[in-house]
Each structure stands twice: as structure tokens, then as C-alpha cells.
Design an enzyme around this catalytic site. Structure first.
Site, PDB file in Angstrom:
ATOM      1  N   GLU A 261       0.848  -1.196   0.000  1.00 39.88           N
ATOM      2  CA  GLU A 261       0.000   0.000   0.000  1.00 39.88           C
ATOM      3  C   GLU A 261       0.882   1.245   0.000  1.00 39.88           C
ATOM      4  O   GLU A 261       1.823   1.308   0.810  1.00 39.88           O
ATOM      5  CB  GLU A 261      -0.925  -0.014   1.223  1.00 39.88           C
ATOM      6  N   HIS A 279      -7.908   1.467   1.473  1.00 35.58           N
ATOM      7  CA  HIS A 279      -7.870   0.984   2.867  1.00 35.58           C
ATOM      8  C   HIS A 279      -8.698   1.905   3.778  1.00 35.58           C
ATOM      9  O   HIS A 279      -8.162   2.557   4.682  1.00 35.58           O
ATOM     10  CB  HIS A 279      -6.412   0.896   3.356  1.00 35.58           C
TER      11      HIS A 279
END
Ligand code: MLT
Length: 294
Positions: A261, A279
Site C-alpha cells: 500500500e 484501505h
């Protein structure tokens, strides 16, 4: 003085509690680069992190006075617990603080994937009117397969039942009786994958769950099933999932989390049929307040 480093952003409600505590001094310094982080942890008694800081073995070794690491959130996979244990450093998390936010987000991702809401939204924003291209599927009378039947998995199941779904679950730590008590039929993983129209993941990241959803798992899923992952990116082999979606074996996916990420080079990003967000499971005002307080 008890020195605390907060190396990721934390809600004001939590900072106020620390400010009111006697004998405590804290510094909130999100976004430190690696050398600055190693220097900053050297003299602290406690470290508070969210998901961005990797409290790995080097950080723990550099933190010579460290006694406790607080994870403002659920997953502790960004903390090297073996290194912490070896030094007698306690690792604590905030297990219930953002469960509601994540459960609601999972339902949002499920519905968005069923009805392709982001693609339909983008189409209208582009001046189009393609109603026939966005015919979705319903949740009612379908089977939801919940992998990981802990707090969040159960909250998702409870909400999915309100949509008229049947619930099957896989969790090696939950007995058939305990599942039945909350309306779920416990199954083994292969049985769940074969039975579920929608599969949702709510288990932790660990060596055992790494790429739990791979080519073989996808081959065992119902044709046209939907996969939702609002837990951890490592649970899913993104290449396998993108192959499953592109081939039509799976109808759609809702993806909140990624192995790396931000998801640079991830084949799921931009793939038609995949609803992806950055997220956001715990990203509600209420959850951020709860997390900071807990
Ligand atoms: C969590 O583990 O609490 C969530 O994934 C949210 C986060 O990492 O910030």
C-alpha cells in the site's frame, strides 16, 4: 516522565487523554523517515502506531527504553511481535474500536461490487446513460461465505442477514455450535468456497493465511461469485484474483486492502469488475475517535 512517541496520526480525543495524564510527555510525529524514526524511538518508553509505521526488529532494537507498543487499530501485522516479546515489550491493540466501521464498509463494498456503483457513477459523470450495461445482482437469497468468524466477521454476517442472505463461515477456532448460535453454518474452507455467492475475508495476516485466496481457491469458488477483502492485502494473490475476474470465473471483487500500500503496479487497480478504495475500512469519524480513546 514517561515518554511516548506517536508516529502516526492519532485523533485529538486520545491526545487530550494523554495531555491530562500526570508524568506523561508525548510527541506526535507522523511521517518520520526511517533514520528519523530510529532516532526518535531511542529514548521513549512507549510507541503508539497505526498502520503506516513498521515497528520492525530494527525499530525495536533502536528503542532501548521501550516497554509498550500501542497499535491504534486492530491488525498488529506491522509490529514484529517476536522481537517485542524477546525484549519483554508489551504489544496492545484496540480490537473493538473500528469493528463497526469495518463491518459497515464491507457491506458497502459488497453492494458496490454487486451493482458496479463506481463504474456506473463514472459513466454518468462522463455524460453517458448506459443503463443496460449496469445490470447487477441481488444479495437476497444468496449465500455469504465469511472467512474468519471473529468480531468483524460476525458483525458482517448479522448485517448480511438483514439483506436476506444465508451465512456460512470458516474459522478453525469457532465450533459448529458457536457458529449456529449466531445463525451461521460452519464449514471447511473448500466447502465454503464452493457454497458461497459472496466470499468476504475477515481473518488476520499470518504465514498460514498468506495468499489464502489463490488460483486453486478461485477455481473452487462458484462461477460468478464475488470476493470482498476488507481485511489484509496478503490474504489474496492479486494476480490470481485479476485472472479470475478477467476470465469471468468471478463476477466482481471489492478490494479495500493491498499487499503493498499504495498498490503501485497491482493488476487489480483499474480492472473492470473490481471496486477498489484506499484501505478505508476504519475510516469513519466515530472509529477514529474510538481508536484514539482506546
Ligand atoms: C486495522 O487494522 O485497525 C485497520 O486495518 C485500520 C488501519 O490499519 O488503520
Amino acid at each position: 516522565m514517561f515518554e511516548i512517541l506517536i508516529s502516526d496520526p492519532l485523533g485529538q480525543e486520545g491526545l487530550d487523554l494523554l495531555a491530562a495524564a500526570p508524568d506523561v510527555h508525548f510527541a506526535m510525529r507522523p511521517g518520520l523517515d526511517r533514520p528519523a524514526l530510529l532516532e526518535a524511538v531511542a529514548g521513549v518508553d512507549a510507541l503508539i502506531v497505526r498502520s503506516a509505521t513498521r515497528a520492525d526488529a530494527d525499530v525495536i532494537a533502536a528503542a532501548r527504553r521501550l516497554k509498550v507498543i500501542g497499535r491504534a487499530g486492530i491488525g498488529v501485522d506491522n509490529i514484529d511481535r517476536v522481537a517485542a516479546d524477546a525484549r519483554g515489550i508489551v504489544v496492545v491493540n484496540a480490537p473493538s474500536a473500528n469493528a463497526t466501521a469495518t463491518a459497515e464498509h464491507t457491506l458497502a463494498m459488497m453492494l458496490a461490487a454487486c451493482r458496479q456503483i463506481p463504474a456506473a457513477h463514472a459513466s454518468v459523470a462522463a455524460g453517458e446513460w448506459r443503463r443496460a450495461d449496469f445490470v447487477g445482482v441481488e444479495l437476497a437469497n444468496k449465500t455469504l461465505g465469511v472467512i474468519g468468524f471473529g468480531r468483524i466477521g460476525r458483525m458482517v454476517a448479522e448485517r448480511a442477514r438483514a439483506f436476506g442472505m444465508r451465512i456460512v463461515a470458516f474459522d478453525p477456532y469457532v465450533s459448529a455450535e458457536a457458529g449456529a448460535a449466531v445463525g451461521a453454518t460452519m464449514m471447511d474452507l473448500a466447502g465454503l468456497l464452493a457454497a458461497a455467492d459472496v466470499v468476504t475475508l475477515h481473518t488476520i495476516a499470518s504465514p498460514e493465511t498468506h495468499h489464502l485466496i489463490d488460483d486453486a481457491a478461485i477455481a473452487g469458488m462458484k462461477h460468478g461469485a464475488i470476493l470482498v477483502n476488507c481485511a489484509r492485502g496478503t490474504l489474496v494473490d492479486a494476480d490470481a484474483l485479476s485472472r479470475g475476474i478477467a476470465s469471468g470465473a468471478l463476477r466482481a471483487a471489492g478490494v479495500d486492502v493491498y499487499e503493498v500500500e499504495p498498490p503501485v503496479g497491482n493488476p487489480l487497480v483499474g480492472l473492470p469488475g473490481v471496486v477498489h478504495v484506499p484501505h478505508l475500512g476504519a475510516s469513519t469519524s466515530e472509529a477514529q475517535e474510538n481508536v484514539a480513546l482506546q
